[in-house]
Design a protein around this motif. Structure first.
Motif: not given
Length: 126
Positions: A64-77
């Motif tokens: 789902d397109p909403e999964l793309d926002l998941e990157c914001l909860r991963i501080p490694h990035f």
């Protein structure tokens, strides 16, 4: 409420397992943007993270397109040296716990001293 808490824990565990599976290969995820000097905008984060999701999960899941926002909860990035801080913290915890559990003289005192220090020491001395 019980069902909510159980579901929340399952979601967290699943997310952690999936993150740990693909994060080691995400080291170069944003390198092209960094090398070219382009800004790391939300669109860049979402686009690059979507590529990572496709590589690991598209065969078995609908992305789902909403999964793309998941990157914001991963501080490694986006947190400087976050992975190194995390690894250092775990290494310190293992070393301290081994001293305590083995009954090494001064082990408990060293552990308590560490806990009391909190964030009181400057970074250069940690």
């Amino acid at each position: 409420m019980r069902a909510y808490i159980i579901n929340r824990q399952i979601v967290i565990c699943a997310a952690l397992c999936s993150d740990r599976r693909c994060l080691p290969n995400s080291k170069e995820l944003f390198t092209p943007s960094r090398k070219s000097g382009d800004a790391l905008t939300l669109d860049v984060f979402k686009s690059e993270y979507h590529k990572l999701l496709e590589a690991y999960f598209a065969e078995n899941f609908v992305l789902d397109p909403e999964l793309d926002l998941e990157c914001l909860r991963i501080p490694h990035f986006y947190h400087a040296f976050y992975v190194y801080k995390y690894a250092t913290g775990i290494s310190a915890a293992v070393a301290l716990s081994e001293r305590v559990l083995s009954g090494q003289p001064g082990g408990i005192e060293a552990y308590l001293k560490f806990l009391r220090s909190g964030g009181s020491r400057s970074r250069s001395r940690h």
